[in-house]
Design an enzyme around this catalytic site. Structure first.
Site, PDB file in Angstrom:
ATOM      1  N   PHE A 147       3.312 -37.626  52.520  1.00  0.00           N
ATOM      2  CA  PHE A 147       4.075 -36.878  53.522  1.00  0.00           C
ATOM      3  C   PHE A 147       3.500 -35.499  53.811  1.00  0.00           C
ATOM      4  O   PHE A 147       3.838 -34.881  54.811  1.00  0.00           O
ATOM      5  CB  PHE A 147       5.537 -36.715  53.057  1.00  0.00           C
ATOM      6  CG  PHE A 147       5.727 -35.614  52.040  1.00  0.00           C
ATOM      7  CD1 PHE A 147       5.910 -34.295  52.442  1.00  0.00           C
ATOM      8  CD2 PHE A 147       5.689 -35.886  50.674  1.00  0.00           C
ATOM      9  CE1 PHE A 147       6.055 -33.279  51.503  1.00  0.00           C
ATOM     10  CE2 PHE A 147       5.823 -34.879  49.736  1.00  0.00           C
ATOM     11  CZ  PHE A 147       6.007 -33.570  50.153  1.00  0.00           C
ATOM     12  N   LYS A 171      -0.508 -46.805  57.353  1.00  0.00           N
ATOM     13  CA  LYS A 171       0.915 -46.624  57.040  1.00  0.00           C
ATOM     14  C   LYS A 171       1.156 -45.150  56.748  1.00  0.00           C
ATOM     15  O   LYS A 171       0.795 -44.639  55.691  1.00  0.00           O
ATOM     16  CB  LYS A 171       1.337 -47.456  55.820  1.00  0.00           C
ATOM     17  CG  LYS A 171       2.862 -47.543  55.767  1.00  0.00           C
ATOM     18  CD  LYS A 171       3.404 -47.939  54.424  1.00  0.00           C
ATOM     19  CE  LYS A 171       3.637 -46.785  53.508  1.00  0.00           C
ATOM     20  NZ  LYS A 171       4.587 -45.778  53.996  1.00  0.00           N
ATOM     21  N   ARG A 175       8.499 -40.572  55.531  1.00  0.00           N
ATOM     22  CA  ARG A 175       9.286 -39.348  55.717  1.00  0.00           C
ATOM     23  C   ARG A 175       8.865 -38.565  56.958  1.00  0.00           C
ATOM     24  O   ARG A 175       9.626 -37.749  57.456  1.00  0.00           O
ATOM     25  CB  ARG A 175       9.144 -38.453  54.491  1.00  0.00           C
ATOM     26  CG  ARG A 175       9.724 -39.091  53.256  1.00  0.00           C
ATOM     27  CD  ARG A 175       9.379 -38.263  52.057  1.00  0.00           C
ATOM     28  NE  ARG A 175       9.477 -39.034  50.840  1.00  0.00           N
ATOM     29  CZ  ARG A 175       8.816 -38.745  49.734  1.00  0.00           C
ATOM     30  NH1 ARG A 175       8.027 -37.694  49.696  1.00  0.00           N
ATOM     31  NH2 ARG A 175       8.961 -39.469  48.674  1.00  0.00           N
ATOM     32  N   CYS A 279      -1.753 -30.768  47.919  1.00  0.00           N
ATOM     33  CA  CYS A 279      -2.451 -31.267  46.729  1.00  0.00           C
ATOM     34  C   CYS A 279      -3.461 -30.246  46.249  1.00  0.00           C
ATOM     35  O   CYS A 279      -3.950 -30.306  45.136  1.00  0.00           O
ATOM     36  CB  CYS A 279      -3.158 -32.578  47.038  1.00  0.00           C
ATOM     37  SG  CYS A 279      -4.401 -32.397  48.311  1.00  0.00           S
ATOM     38  N   GLU A 380       3.017 -32.037  37.886  1.00  0.00           N
ATOM     39  CA  GLU A 380       2.717 -31.462  39.197  1.00  0.00           C
ATOM     40  C   GLU A 380       4.064 -31.126  39.841  1.00  0.00           C
ATOM     41  O   GLU A 380       4.844 -32.031  40.145  1.00  0.00           O
ATOM     42  CB  GLU A 380       1.963 -32.491  40.053  1.00  0.00           C
ATOM     43  CG  GLU A 380       1.656 -31.983  41.450  1.00  0.00           C
ATOM     44  CD  GLU A 380       1.013 -33.040  42.338  1.00  0.00           C
ATOM     45  OE1 GLU A 380       1.352 -34.233  42.209  1.00  0.00           O
ATOM     46  OE2 GLU A 380       0.174 -32.668  43.177  1.00  0.00           O
TER      47      GLU A 380
HETATM   48  P1  NAD Z   1       4.020 -40.830  47.424  1.00  0.00           P
HETATM   49  O1  NAD Z   1       3.121 -41.480  46.450  1.00  0.00           O
HETATM   50  O2  NAD Z   1       5.475 -40.791  47.145  1.00  0.00           O
HETATM   51  O3  NAD Z   1       3.866 -41.556  48.839  1.00  0.00           O
HETATM   52  C1  NAD Z   1       2.571 -41.867  49.356  1.00  0.00           C
HETATM   53  C2  NAD Z   1       2.611 -43.232  50.020  1.00  0.00           C
HETATM   54  O4  NAD Z   1       2.858 -44.230  49.036  1.00  0.00           O
HETATM   55  C3  NAD Z   1       3.704 -43.343  51.051  1.00  0.00           C
HETATM   56  O5  NAD Z   1       3.163 -43.954  52.189  1.00  0.00           O
HETATM   57  C4  NAD Z   1       4.769 -44.185  50.384  1.00  0.00           C
HETATM   58  O6  NAD Z   1       5.415 -45.042  51.277  1.00  0.00           O
HETATM   59  C5  NAD Z   1       4.028 -44.981  49.347  1.00  0.00           C
HETATM   60  N1  NAD Z   1       4.773 -45.137  48.100  1.00  0.00           N
HETATM   61  C6  NAD Z   1       5.662 -44.267  47.560  1.00  0.00           C
HETATM   62  N2  NAD Z   1       6.103 -44.726  46.371  1.00  0.00           N
HETATM   63  C7  NAD Z   1       5.475 -45.895  46.153  1.00  0.00           C
HETATM   64  C8  NAD Z   1       5.507 -46.837  45.084  1.00  0.00           C
HETATM   65  N3  NAD Z   1       6.278 -46.668  44.013  1.00  0.00           N
HETATM   66  N4  NAD Z   1       4.726 -47.918  45.180  1.00  0.00           N
HETATM   67  C9  NAD Z   1       3.929 -48.111  46.244  1.00  0.00           C
HETATM   68  N5  NAD Z   1       3.867 -47.249  47.281  1.00  0.00           N
HETATM   69  C10 NAD Z   1       4.629 -46.159  47.251  1.00  0.00           C
HETATM   70  O7  NAD Z   1       3.441 -39.353  47.653  1.00  0.00           O
HETATM   71  P2  NAD Z   1       4.102 -38.188  48.497  1.00  0.00           P
HETATM   72  O8  NAD Z   1       5.271 -37.651  47.769  1.00  0.00           O
HETATM   73  O9  NAD Z   1       4.266 -38.613  49.909  1.00  0.00           O
HETATM   74  O10 NAD Z   1       2.908 -37.105  48.474  1.00  0.00           O
HETATM   75  C11 NAD Z   1       2.762 -36.136  47.480  1.00  0.00           C
HETATM   76  C12 NAD Z   1       1.712 -36.519  46.463  1.00  0.00           C
HETATM   77  O11 NAD Z   1       0.480 -36.777  47.116  1.00  0.00           O
HETATM   78  C13 NAD Z   1       1.408 -35.417  45.467  1.00  0.00           C
HETATM   79  O12 NAD Z   1       1.306 -35.975  44.184  1.00  0.00           O
HETATM   80  C14 NAD Z   1       0.064 -34.873  45.926  1.00  0.00           C
HETATM   81  O13 NAD Z   1      -0.720 -34.269  44.921  1.00  0.00           O
HETATM   82  C15 NAD Z   1      -0.575 -36.108  46.426  1.00  0.00           C
HETATM   83  N6  NAD Z   1      -1.662 -35.792  47.326  1.00  0.00           N
HETATM   84  C16 NAD Z   1      -2.933 -35.974  46.863  1.00  0.00           C
HETATM   85  C17 NAD Z   1      -4.003 -35.653  47.669  1.00  0.00           C
HETATM   86  C18 NAD Z   1      -5.422 -35.848  47.192  1.00  0.00           C
HETATM   87  O14 NAD Z   1      -6.324 -35.766  47.992  1.00  0.00           O
HETATM   88  N7  NAD Z   1      -5.649 -36.129  45.924  1.00  0.00           N
HETATM   89  C19 NAD Z   1      -3.787 -35.147  48.963  1.00  0.00           C
HETATM   90  C20 NAD Z   1      -2.460 -34.996  49.393  1.00  0.00           C
HETATM   91  C21 NAD Z   1      -1.405 -35.325  48.576  1.00  0.00           C
END
Ligand code: NAD
Length: 498
Positions: A147, A171, A175, A279, A380
């Site tokens: 998100f 996808k 949110r 991130c 985190e």
């Molecule tokens: P999230 O993992 O909750 O969601 C990411 C995607 O995964 C969404 O599309 C969601 O629908 C899906 N998803 C959520 N829970 C899932 C599950 N249990 N099983 C399968 N799919 C699922 O992440 P978020 O809260 O949207 O984003 C924040 C996180 O992303 C933080 O941990 C941040 O550090 C990380 N992030 C990492 C980078 C990087 O480059 N390493 C960049 C941006 C964000």
């Protein structure tokens, strides 16, 4: 005004309900010297008959480049509209949302160089024998987004994938899907044919479908550890190429020889900007030796930041994404207090204007005297919370950071080149800033998380830039001998060719 695009498919279509841009690819009437929109409710789809049957992977690289050039222009023109959608759904400030769009557009601009990026290699390896490589698209690829960067992260994924000749099913985060939908509309407007970029919505069920679907060859994921580990395991078990870019805990090391004001300004900005939901947020600061004397001035800066709705011109940071996220952040702050950290700035229940009373706001928060065993250090936090640790030497700081499982980003603030050189060579982190608080590299490089911040084959797992293309292509190596001696015997060539 009427624009011309080098599109392969032109459309007459009613404006779709998801189109917040009001882009009308309609053909107006021309009456009395003016272009006038038709009042009809009946529309006729119009295709270019010469290109209907062309598959994307067989389209010429120049035609794909042309479309990307138009796409970057459209994104530039519609920056404010995309940014507004981001602020409304994600909460970050409008200025920050425009940065989100810009950093994504830079990937499209890099993808416009696909003609150079996809060049293979060739060597004459023996008389009349040439070896050369071809980079071919994989087929159907998928992108699963978090998100926190609703424009930049989709743009890390689909432009390079489609530039290489793949199709993509994207996808967005459930949110804040609005920005991705606008980007899809713009991609269509730029001439991306139907079926090449597809957007699906949903949560775990949709993700599982993408991991299982036999047609999908590769998945790029960016998001949390939990989701990423699941996707990596399920996707690779189904034979797919998967890169999962996961969570982070980014440390900034402050040496006493750093420029004080510059460093404190940067620390406050990168810890609390976007309400810490990056991130690459600098969420942990390590003061070395006497540098800890600057902590009160850091608190002063943090206290002055304005918390408000993202469209308010004076807002420095907006709300957290959900009520649950707010509660989680507040609980982690409390856990720090309970485990012995010093809460020197408490941003819980901040004062906001009446209009935003119902929002998910947490103000800048600073926990000092934090120790590595505390939850607030290990987790985190993903909110506007800065945790502070103190160490005596640069070696201690390096050891602390290298012991942390994450390896996304880190930074050192110093005016001493020797310290900076030592830090960059000893630290086990993928992206390092020297007097730059946790830089996301420009896309001519790539995003290079390390250790627990990434899962996948590190040799091909690159999100964007030239090396990002490795993920979306398969290399073929051809060895060809077109001139050889005529032979008059029938002995098989069984020995190893040398
Ligand atoms: P999230 O993992 O909750 O969601 C990411 C995607 O995964 C969404 O599309 C969601 O629908 C899906 N998803 C959520 N829970 C899932 C599950 N249990 N099983 C399968 N799919 C699922 O992440 P978020 O809260 O949207 O984003 C924040 C996180 O992303 C933080 O941990 C941040 O550090 C990380 N992030 C990492 C980078 C990087 O480059 N390493 C960049 C941006 C964000």
């Amino acid at each position: 005004a009427i624009r011309t695009f080098s599109t392969s498919i032109r459309y007459l279509q009613p404006v779709s309900p998801v189109n917040s841009l009001n882009i009308k690819r309609t053909t107006p009437l021309f009456i009395n010297g003016e272009f006038v929109e038709s009042k009809t409710d009946k529309w006729i789809p119009l295709y270019n008959p010469a290109t209907n049957d062309l598959t994307w992977r067989k389209s010429s690289i120049l035609s794909r480049q042309r479309i990307l050039l138009d796409l970057q222009l459209l994104i530039r023109e519609h920056t404010d509209k995309i940014a507004k959608a981001i602020t409304e759904e994600q909460g970050k400030t409008f200025a920050d949302a425009k940065g989100d769009v810009l950093r994504g557009r830079q990937v499209v601009e890099t993808a416009c160089g696909i003609t150079n990026l996809l060049m293979g290699e060739k060597l004459t390896v023996a008389t009349d024998m040439d070896t050369y490589t071809i980079r071919e698209p994989l087929g159907v690829t998928a992108g699963i987004c978090p998100f926190n960067f609703p424009a930049m992260i989709p743009l890390w994924m689909f432009p390079l994938s489609i530039a290489a000749g793949n199709t993509m099913i994207l996808k967005p985060s459930e949110r804040d899907p609005g920005a991705a939908l606008i980007l899809a509309q713009l991609a269509k407007e730029a001439g991306v044919p139907n079926g090449v970029l597809n957007i699906v919505h949903g949560s775990i069920d949709t993700v599982s479908f993408l991991c299982d679907n036999e047609h999908i060859k590769a998945i790029s994921f960016v998001g949390s550890d939990r989701a990423g580990k699941y996707i990596y395991k399920r996707g690779t078990a189904n034979g797919k190429r998967v890169q999962a870019n996961l969570g982070a805990k980014n440390h900034g090391v402050v040496m006493p020889d750093a420029n004080k004001n510059y460093t404190l300004n940067q620390l406050a900005g990168s810890a609390f900007g976007a309400a810490g939901q990056r991130c690459m947020a600098l969420s942990t600061v390590v003061f070395v030796g006497e540098a800890k004397e600057w902590i009160p001035e850091l608190v002063d800066r943090a206290r002055k930041l304005k918390i408000s709705g993202g469209m308010e011109p004076d807002a420095d940071l907006g709300p957290l994404i959900t009520r649950q996220a707010k509660e989680r952040v507040e609980n982690l702050i409390q856990s720090g207090v309970d485990q012995g950290a010093k809460l020197i700035l408490d941003g819980r229940n901040p004062t906001v204007s009446e209009k935003y009373k119902g929002g998910n706001f947490v103000g800048p928060t600073i926990l000092a005297d934090v120790k590595p065993h505390m939850e607030c250090y290990k987790e985190e936090i993903f909110g506007p919370v800065l945790v502070i640790l103190n160490v005596d030497t640069l070696d201690d700081a390096v050891e602390l950071i290298n012991n942390n499982p994450y390896g996304n980003g880190t930074a050192i603030f110093t005016s001493n080149g020797s310290n900076a050189r030592y830090f960059t060579t000893s630290i086990e982190v993928g992206q390092i800033g020297v007097n730059v608080p946790i830089p996301v590299p420009l896309p001519m490089f790539s995003f290079t998380g390390n250790k627990a911040s990434i899962q996948g084959d590190i040799s091909i797992c690159k999100l964007d830039g030239k090396s990002g293309l490795q993920f979306y292509t398969q290399t073929k190596t051809v060895t060809a001998l077109w001139r050889h001696e005529d032979v008059d015997h029938t002995k098989s060539a069984v020995t190893m060719p040398t």
